[in-house]
Design a protein around this motif. Structure first.
Motif, PDB file in Angstrom:
ATOM      1  N   ALA A  34      32.423  31.132  40.004  1.00 57.96           N
ATOM      2  CA  ALA A  34      32.446  32.454  39.374  1.00 57.96           C
ATOM      3  C   ALA A  34      32.767  33.544  40.396  1.00 57.96           C
ATOM      4  N   LEU A  35      33.896  33.412  41.075  1.00 57.68           N
ATOM      5  CA  LEU A  35      34.285  34.423  42.043  1.00 57.68           C
ATOM      6  C   LEU A  35      34.367  35.799  41.407  1.00 57.68           C
ATOM      7  N   HIS A  36      34.915  35.876  40.204  1.00 56.97           N
ATOM      8  CA  HIS A  36      35.096  37.180  39.565  1.00 56.97           C
ATOM      9  C   HIS A  36      33.776  37.912  39.346  1.00 56.97           C
ATOM     10  N   SER A  37      32.713  37.151  39.068  1.00 57.01           N
ATOM     11  CA  SER A  37      31.412  37.794  38.839  1.00 57.01           C
ATOM     12  C   SER A  37      30.802  38.290  40.147  1.00 57.01           C
ATOM     13  N   TYR A  38      31.086  37.623  41.254  1.00 59.50           N
ATOM     14  CA  TYR A  38      30.563  38.055  42.544  1.00 59.50           C
ATOM     15  C   TYR A  38      31.233  39.337  43.018  1.00 59.50           C
ATOM     16  N   LEU A  84      35.299  41.754  39.320  1.00 59.47           N
ATOM     17  CA  LEU A  84      36.681  41.969  38.919  1.00 59.47           C
ATOM     18  C   LEU A  84      36.998  41.153  37.677  1.00 59.47           C
ATOM     19  N   GLN A  85      37.862  41.688  36.832  1.00 58.80           N
ATOM     20  CA  GLN A  85      38.324  40.930  35.687  1.00 58.80           C
ATOM     21  C   GLN A  85      39.276  39.840  36.154  1.00 58.80           C
ATOM     22  N   GLN A  86      39.162  38.652  35.540  1.00 57.34           N
ATOM     23  CA  GLN A  86      39.944  37.504  36.000  1.00 57.34           C
ATOM     24  C   GLN A  86      41.448  37.694  35.837  1.00 57.34           C
ATOM     25  N   LYS A  87      41.856  38.557  34.928  1.00 59.46           N
ATOM     26  CA  LYS A  87      43.285  38.790  34.714  1.00 59.46           C
ATOM     27  C   LYS A  87      43.820  39.976  35.525  1.00 59.46           C
TER      28      LYS A  87
END
Length: 464
Positions: free
Chosen positions: A285-289, A292-295
């Motif tokens: 879950a890099l985006h949650s760390y 940032l939005q994944q897109k």
């Protein structure tokens, strides 16, 4: 090049040109001091190298750093001003113009004092300039090998206000194709910014290790805290650090030979079945760390920097062309100006100065102080400030400087003067101030923009 001859009162004659302010750092290879020059306005940073471990002369590390710094010239890389040798104890001093800020202090100021993120324009401008300098180094077959926030300097007042300078080349090396093994150099890169191939014992590695570190720095600029904050086991001769790998795997998921074909060849992947291969990490879950939005373009760039497989990891040249830098706000040369019209600029404090240590390493009775600007009037010092202890692993950077005009430093042959010939590790022909040609046997990869010193700020000339 100054030396210790003509000493006055037992002190090297070259010291008469400087008024010492204090120590601004201490690292493995020596001390870094802040001084004022008597012949011109402004401050200078002087890095003092300890004698070689064998006690028989100038440190090879210092010689290697000088050799690299003499050959490179780029706005986003520190540039050598002068070199002094004290023949009495064979200590070596490197002089640079003073950079008031570094990314470590900028991040800490936002985290501890302002309690709000760094604005998007500043993050983007800092990152673009870092990549711009790194692309120049990689184009000249130089790996830095110790990128971290404290080694990324930012100029304060003056014509270079807000300009990034990559510093501390004590671990930098020339690499070439066919690639020479670099593992015999020992452990490189501060643990929180160390690429997984290094942690797993890779015997050959490339400039991709620098790009992993840039990804870690990018994430830290966004979140104000280190992304992979592992606990280092001290005293180990090998680079394997289980807790650091654990921190990486929890964020990015478990690496697999399918995604990283050469993974099975890495020594510590093969030898540690129990801790590494048996422990599975789910739901990366890099985006949650990094929030940032994944897109988003920012997430796409970051994830490409933190690609496990070094052969797939984005290069500095490709990163400069990424969509992230072509979206508003566009990056600029002055990273510290306000991001919006009418917005108040952040007043970043200068790095703390410890005035209790002199050039010889002895103490005085002066209180610790903070210098407000590299363009301070000689003899003036800002209000006193206590030097707080560092809470993260940090070896001392070479302190940055403005670009010197042509002829700003007399040429010298450090190899002949120090009795150390053939110190260009790859024997690659390099002209001073000119990008070196690519190695004739280059076959590793073709980076767009290889050899270019500056690809230009994307579609704009504002915020300068």
């Amino acid at each position: 090049m100054g030396d210790g001859r003509g000493a006055v009162g037992g002190r090297p004659a070259w010291l008469q040109f400087y008024d010492l302010v204090g120590k601004i750092g201490e690292g493995t290879y020596g001390l870094v001091f802040l001084a004022r020059t008597k012949h011109r306005k402004g401050c200078i940073a002087i890095k003092k190298f300890k004698q070689s471990k064998e006690g028989d002369g100038v440190s090879p590390t210092a010689i290697r750093e000088i050799m690299l710094l003499r050959e490179i010239s780029h706005e986003n890389v520190v540039k050598l001003v002068n070199v002094h040798i004290n023949h009495a104890d064979m200590s070596l001093y490197l002089a640079f113009d003073y950079a008031e800020h570094d990314l470590y202090e900028i991040i800490r100021h936002h985290r501890e004092k302002l309690n709000h993120p760094i604005n998007q324009y500043t993050v983007k401008s800092l990152l673009w300039q870092l990549l711009n300098g790194l692309n120049y180094l990689h184009s000249n077959w130089i790996i830095h090998r110790d990128l971290k926030p404290s080694n990324i300097l930012v100029m304060g007042e003056g014509e270079e206000h807000g300009v990034v300078k990559i510093a501390d080349f004590g671990l930098a090396r020339i690499y070439q194709a066919p690639l020479k093994p670099l593992y015999e150099n020992g452990v490189v890169v501060t643990i929180w910014y160390r690429a997984p191939e290094l942690l797993l014992g890779a015997k050959h590695y490339t400039s991709a290790v620098d790009m992993w570190a840039v990804g870690c720095i990018f994430a830290e600029l966004l979140t104000l805290k280190p992304l992979f904050q592992g606990v280092e086991v001290k005293g180990t001769p090998n680079p394997f650090q289980l807790d650091q790998l654990d921190k990486i795997f929890k964020v990015l998921g478990h690496p697999t030979p399918e995604k990283w074909p050469t993974l099975a060849c890495l020594p510590y992947w093969q030898n540690d079945q129990q801790h590494i291969q048996a422990h599975k990490y789910d739901n990366p879950a890099l985006h949650s760390y990094v929030h940032l939005q994944q897109k988003s373009a920012a997430y796409d760039l970051l994830s490409r920097m933190l690609e496990y497989d070094p052969q797939k990891r984005i290069t500095a040249a490709a990163a400069l062309e990424h969509e992230y830098f072509r979206m508003d706000p566009l990056p600029g040369r002055n990273a510290l100006v306000p991001s919006q019209p009418g917005e108040k600029a952040v007043n970043y404090p200068a790095r703390p100065v410890d005035t209790t240590t002199d050039f010889e390493g002895t103490t005085s009775v002066q209180p610790s102080q903070s210098v407000s600007s590299g363009n301070a009037v000689p003899g003036s010092v800002a209000a006193a400030a206590v030097v707080a202890p560092r809470q993260v692993p940090r070896s001392m950077p070479v302190v940055g400087m403005q670009r010197m005009p042509g002829g700003g430093m007399a040429p010298f042959n450090i190899a002949s003067q120090a009795g150390m010939g053939g110190l260009n590790p790859g024997n690659i022909p390099m002209q001073r101030g000119v990008a070196a040609p690519a190695h004739p046997q280059q076959s590793r990869r073709k980076d767009p923009g290889m050899g270019l010193q500056n690809t230009g700020y994307p579609q704009q000339r504002r915020r300068f």
